[in-house]
Each structure stands twice: as structure tokens, then as C-alpha cells.
Design a protein around this motif. Structure first.
Motif, PDB file in Angstrom:
ATOM      1  N   PHE A  45     -41.221  45.246  -9.143  1.00  0.00           N
ATOM      2  CA  PHE A  45     -40.455  44.799  -9.803  1.00  0.00           C
ATOM      3  C   PHE A  45     -39.122  45.338 -10.389  1.00  0.00           C
ATOM      4  O   PHE A  45     -38.737  46.432 -10.074  1.00  0.00           O
ATOM      5  CB  PHE A  45     -40.445  44.325 -11.119  1.00  0.00           C
ATOM      6  N   MET A  46     -38.569  44.098  -8.979  1.00  0.00           N
ATOM      7  CA  MET A  46     -36.382  44.365  -8.334  1.00  0.00           C
ATOM      8  C   MET A  46     -35.948  42.921  -8.907  1.00  0.00           C
ATOM      9  O   MET A  46     -35.871  42.955  -7.968  1.00  0.00           O
ATOM     10  CB  MET A  46     -36.696  45.036  -7.408  1.00  0.00           C
ATOM     11  N   PRO A  47     -35.167  43.384 -10.537  1.00  0.00           N
ATOM     12  CA  PRO A  47     -34.955  42.246 -10.173  1.00  0.00           C
ATOM     13  C   PRO A  47     -33.266  42.237  -9.931  1.00  0.00           C
ATOM     14  O   PRO A  47     -32.514  43.166  -9.843  1.00  0.00           O
ATOM     15  CB  PRO A  47     -34.880  42.099 -11.810  1.00  0.00           C
TER      16      PRO A  47
ATOM     17  N   SER B 181     -40.073  50.178 -16.786  1.00  0.00           N
ATOM     18  CA  SER B 181     -39.969  50.877 -15.860  1.00  0.00           C
ATOM     19  C   SER B 181     -41.410  50.252 -15.538  1.00  0.00           C
ATOM     20  O   SER B 181     -41.882  50.780 -14.047  1.00  0.00           O
ATOM     21  CB  SER B 181     -39.776  52.251 -16.065  1.00  0.00           C
ATOM     22  N   GLN B 182     -42.309  50.408 -16.485  1.00  0.00           N
ATOM     23  CA  GLN B 182     -43.590  50.391 -16.041  1.00  0.00           C
ATOM     24  C   GLN B 182     -43.779  48.947 -14.918  1.00  0.00           C
ATOM     25  O   GLN B 182     -44.885  49.617 -14.025  1.00  0.00           O
ATOM     26  CB  GLN B 182     -44.687  50.239 -17.194  1.00  0.00           C
ATOM     27  N   ALA B 183     -43.085  48.355 -14.697  1.00  0.00           N
ATOM     28  CA  ALA B 183     -43.464  47.492 -14.403  1.00  0.00           C
ATOM     29  C   ALA B 183     -42.995  47.500 -13.166  1.00  0.00           C
ATOM     30  O   ALA B 183     -43.586  47.121 -11.704  1.00  0.00           O
ATOM     31  CB  ALA B 183     -42.673  46.208 -14.369  1.00  0.00           C
ATOM     32  N   ALA B 184     -42.136  47.818 -12.808  1.00  0.00           N
ATOM     33  CA  ALA B 184     -41.734  48.874 -11.736  1.00  0.00           C
ATOM     34  C   ALA B 184     -42.346  49.679 -10.874  1.00  0.00           C
ATOM     35  O   ALA B 184     -42.837  49.277  -9.432  1.00  0.00           O
ATOM     36  CB  ALA B 184     -39.754  49.430 -11.669  1.00  0.00           C
TER      37      ALA B 184
ATOM     38  N   ASN C 192     -43.076  44.337 -19.999  1.00  0.00           N
ATOM     39  CA  ASN C 192     -41.783  43.932 -20.495  1.00  0.00           C
ATOM     40  C   ASN C 192     -40.756  43.755 -19.223  1.00  0.00           C
ATOM     41  O   ASN C 192     -40.843  44.887 -18.555  1.00  0.00           O
ATOM     42  CB  ASN C 192     -41.144  45.220 -21.410  1.00  0.00           C
ATOM     43  N   LEU C 193     -40.352  42.693 -19.588  1.00  0.00           N
ATOM     44  CA  LEU C 193     -39.308  42.330 -17.781  1.00  0.00           C
ATOM     45  C   LEU C 193     -37.894  42.337 -18.474  1.00  0.00           C
ATOM     46  O   LEU C 193     -37.596  41.092 -19.046  1.00  0.00           O
ATOM     47  CB  LEU C 193     -40.026  40.920 -17.058  1.00  0.00           C
TER      48      LEU C 193
ATOM     49  N   ASP D 208     -35.845  32.860 -11.564  1.00  0.00           N
ATOM     50  CA  ASP D 208     -36.442  33.225  -9.978  1.00  0.00           C
ATOM     51  C   ASP D 208     -37.132  34.827  -9.682  1.00  0.00           C
ATOM     52  O   ASP D 208     -37.971  34.632  -8.874  1.00  0.00           O
ATOM     53  CB  ASP D 208     -35.731  33.087  -8.384  1.00  0.00           C
ATOM     54  N   ASP D 209     -36.420  35.777 -10.246  1.00  0.00           N
ATOM     55  CA  ASP D 209     -36.830  37.027 -10.009  1.00  0.00           C
ATOM     56  C   ASP D 209     -38.192  36.913 -11.259  1.00  0.00           C
ATOM     57  O   ASP D 209     -38.880  37.788 -11.173  1.00  0.00           O
ATOM     58  CB  ASP D 209     -35.703  38.056 -10.873  1.00  0.00           C
ATOM     59  N   LEU D 210     -38.249  36.337 -12.452  1.00  0.00           N
ATOM     60  CA  LEU D 210     -39.382  36.160 -13.106  1.00  0.00           C
ATOM     61  C   LEU D 210     -41.011  35.148 -12.694  1.00  0.00           C
ATOM     62  O   LEU D 210     -41.729  35.768 -12.507  1.00  0.00           O
ATOM     63  CB  LEU D 210     -39.005  35.583 -13.868  1.00  0.00           C
ATOM     64  N   ALA D 211     -39.985  34.484 -11.443  1.00  0.00           N
ATOM     65  CA  ALA D 211     -41.243  33.362 -11.070  1.00  0.00           C
ATOM     66  C   ALA D 211     -41.791  34.696  -9.933  1.00  0.00           C
ATOM     67  O   ALA D 211     -43.175  34.568  -9.306  1.00  0.00           O
ATOM     68  CB  ALA D 211     -40.677  32.236  -9.929  1.00  0.00           C
ATOM     69  N   ASP D 212     -40.970  36.079  -9.015  1.00  0.00           N
ATOM     70  CA  ASP D 212     -41.617  36.868  -8.418  1.00  0.00           C
ATOM     71  C   ASP D 212     -42.077  37.710  -8.466  1.00  0.00           C
ATOM     72  O   ASP D 212     -43.649  37.969  -8.021  1.00  0.00           O
ATOM     73  CB  ASP D 212     -40.332  37.686  -7.281  1.00  0.00           C
ATOM     74  N   ALA D 213     -41.707  37.787  -9.864  1.00  0.00           N
ATOM     75  CA  ALA D 213     -42.971  38.326 -10.510  1.00  0.00           C
ATOM     76  C   ALA D 213     -43.894  38.177 -10.851  1.00  0.00           C
ATOM     77  O   ALA D 213     -45.045  39.125 -10.904  1.00  0.00           O
ATOM     78  CB  ALA D 213     -42.054  38.728 -12.063  1.00  0.00           C
ATOM     79  N   CYS D 214     -44.387  36.859 -11.626  1.00  0.00           N
ATOM     80  CA  CYS D 214     -45.484  36.424 -11.244  1.00  0.00           C
ATOM     81  C   CYS D 214     -46.483  36.368  -9.620  1.00  0.00           C
ATOM     82  O   CYS D 214     -47.274  36.648  -9.791  1.00  0.00           O
ATOM     83  CB  CYS D 214     -45.411  35.016 -11.414  1.00  0.00           C
ATOM     84  N   MET D 215     -46.122  35.983  -8.515  1.00  0.00           N
ATOM     85  CA  MET D 215     -46.895  36.443  -7.898  1.00  0.00           C
ATOM     86  C   MET D 215     -46.926  37.677  -7.097  1.00  0.00           C
ATOM     87  O   MET D 215     -48.093  37.945  -6.699  1.00  0.00           O
ATOM     88  CB  MET D 215     -46.104  35.477  -6.462  1.00  0.00           C
ATOM     89  N   ARG D 216     -45.658  38.804  -7.736  1.00  0.00           N
ATOM     90  CA  ARG D 216     -46.535  40.149  -6.884  1.00  0.00           C
ATOM     91  C   ARG D 216     -47.631  40.629  -7.514  1.00  0.00           C
ATOM     92  O   ARG D 216     -48.596  41.638  -7.628  1.00  0.00           O
ATOM     93  CB  ARG D 216     -45.404  40.789  -7.672  1.00  0.00           C
ATOM     94  N   VAL D 217     -48.341  40.212  -9.251  1.00  0.00           N
ATOM     95  CA  VAL D 217     -49.220  40.172 -10.176  1.00  0.00           C
ATOM     96  C   VAL D 217     -50.569  39.499  -9.694  1.00  0.00           C
ATOM     97  O   VAL D 217     -51.698  39.948  -9.849  1.00  0.00           O
ATOM     98  CB  VAL D 217     -48.505  40.413 -11.650  1.00  0.00           C
TER      99      VAL D 217
END
Length: 289
Positions: free
Chosen positions: A277-279, A269-272, A202-203, A181-190
Motif C-alpha cells: 500500500f503506497m498512497p 505500515s502493516q498494509a504497506a 487501517n489505511l 482512487d488509492d483506496l480502490a487500488d488497495a481493494c484490488m491489491r488485496v
């Protein structure tokens, strides 16, 4: 407000299970693509698509400009012949941090995996760049939800059946499991974040744990007392070799035991910084009997 249409390849995958409702809630009209016919769901447009047999433009509507590719990245190569014939202008795809974690493996199986993934990454980036498609590549660590995945769920199944879990003696290799679900959230954020265009991220999960800590957590979520069978490396290798005869365990790499001794964590950290990104911490929810 209904936004643009989004196509999702790999809609029945582990991540797809969590991404589809997120996309709908965000306001997208979702075209869920899978290899087999799917039961009709309210508000969801399911379509049969197999990249080895179908051409993408034949199943997509002309207003679909965004593609989320949740299938294994090497499958993207099959889209090269006609993705440019669609209206797709934005692609988010999933790779794997295995290209980092396993790049120095002594095992041919791992080296072949890394080579295939790196080739797929290069192909994905080059194709998108050559066809004026904005791309973002997400490389997750071990993806799980404890129910549908091939890692944590496999461990839980073993515990439920035998009431014990084998561990390699004297190992403290760390893992950074990432909830689907955190990965799905990342997809929608980008998807609409221009700052992420033409970037690879990298996540990892929000918690670093060794296998014993992970196993203890699973035992507790199953309402079972943690019990471990601590084995020397040679015996554990033998047992894994026998277990891999069964189809359920065939996906476990022969090098898995060697990696138990290694830390496999990453810096996200780059994704954050780029898309917040906050898993979450390691978590599993099982229904109570």
C-alpha cells in the motif's frame, strides 16, 4: 485474459467510480450492483440490487466467487440470510477508522456510530469465518476526491460560493485524507493476496495536513486567493448548527468542531508490508474554465 467474475456492491459510490475501471483493466468480468438502474456501459454488467429487498443469489451468476462490498459495512448484515447460497468465497469490505478516532467521543451521535460499526465488523468477520469465506476488512480515514465526496468537495463548494472559508482559531489538528482512487487500488491489491486473508487494515493518505493547509490547497486548485474567517469556537458551533438545517450540510457531525482540535492520523505500515500500500500525496484536479 479474462479472470473470474467479481461482484461490486455500492458500484455507484465514490470508491466504486474508481474501482470499476481498475477491476476491468485487471481482467475481471465485473457485475456492478446498485439500487437503481444504470446506463449501459461497454464491458460493464450493471444489475439492480437492494439488500433490503433483493436476495443476492437472485442477481449473481454462479461463476461469481469474489465480492467487493463498498456500501457501508452495517449493510452487510442484510446479506447474512443468503450469501452462503451464492458461489462467493472471497469478500473485501470497507469499514472506517472512526472506530478508532471516535471511540472516546463525548457525543452520542459518534458513540452510536462507533457501536454500529464495531457490531458490523464483528458480524462481518464471524459470518465469513462461519461460512468458509476468505475476508479482508479495510478501514480508511477521510476518503475524498474533491468532486464527489462529502468532505473536501463540501469545502470547495463553500469556497466557490462565498470566496472565504471559516476556520477555528488556534487549531492544528492533523488529517490524513485518502484519495478514493488509492483506496480502490488497495481493494484490488488485496483481492487475490492470500497474505491479507483474515486481516483488518487501517489505511490513510500519504500526507498529514491540518485543516488550514487543506483549505489553502483547495483555494489554489480553484484559482482563488486563500481567505479565511477565523472564528472563536462558540460562534463556529452556532454557525454549524444553523448550517446543518440545510440538507447539504446535515451529514456534518455536531462534534466536527471538537475534532478539529485533534490529530486524526493512523499508521498504515502493516498494509504497506502486506500488500504494498503506497498512497499518494493530497491531490485534487479541477477542470479549468
Amino acid at each position: 485474459m479474462i479472470r473470474q467474475s467479481m461482484a461490486v456492491i455500492g458500484a455507484t459510490s465514490l470508491v466504486g467510480h474508481y474501482l470499476l475501471p481498475r477491476a476491468q483493466q485487471t481482467g475481471y468480468r465485473v457485475l456492478a450492483l446498485s439500487r437503481y438502474a444504470h446506463a449501459v456501459e461497454p464491458g460493464m454488467d450493471w444489475r439492480v440490487f437492494d439488500s433490503s429487498r433483493n436476495r443476492l443469489h437472485e442477481v449473481l451468476d454462479r461463476d461469481v466467487s469474489t465480492l467487493v462490498h463498498l456500501a457501508p459495512l452495517p449493510h452487510f448484515i442484510a446479506l447474512n440470510s443468503n450469501l452462503h447460497e451464492t458461489s462467493i468465497k472471497r469478500v473485501v469490505a470497507l469499514g472506517t477508522t472512526s472506530v478508532i478516532m471516535k471511540n472516546k467521543s463525548k457525543h452520542e451521535f459518534d458513540r452510536r456510530l462507533v457501536a454500529d460499526q464495531l457490531h458490523a465488523e464483528e458480524n462481518f468477520i464471524d459470518y465469513c469465518a462461519s461460512n468458509n469465506i476468505e475476508w479482508t476488512l479495510l478501514r480508511p480515514t477521510m476518503v475524498y476526491d474533491g468532486v464527489r465526496d462529502k468532505n473536501i468537495a463540501l469545502m470547495a463548494g463553500f469556497m466557490k460560493r462565498y470566496g472565504v472559508f471559516p476556520l477555528l482559531s488556534k487549531t492544528r489538528g492533523l488529517r490524513q485524507p485518502l484519495h478514493a482512487d488509492d483506496l480502490a487500488d488497495a481493494c484490488m491489491r488485496v483481492v487475490e493476496n492470500e497474505r491479507t486473508f483474515s486481516h483488518t487494515y487501517n489505511l490513510g493518505g500519504g500526507e498529514c495536513l491540518d485543516f488550514e493547509a487543506i483549505a489553502r490547497y483547495i483555494f489554489r486548485r480553484l484559482d482563488k486567493t486563500p481567505r479565511f474567517l477565523r472564528l472563536p469556537e462558540g460562534l463556529l458551533r452556532l454557525l454549524l448548527g444553523i448550517a446543518r438545517i440545510h440538507p447539504r450540510w446535515r451529514s456534518v457531525s455536531p462534534s466536527a468542531i471538537e475534532r478539529l482540535k485533534q490529530d486524526m492520523t493512523i499508521d498504515y505500515s502493516q498494509a504497506a508490508n502486506d500488500f504494498g500500500f503506497m498512497p499518494g500525496m493530497f491531490r485534487i484536479v479541477y477542470p479549468r474554465n
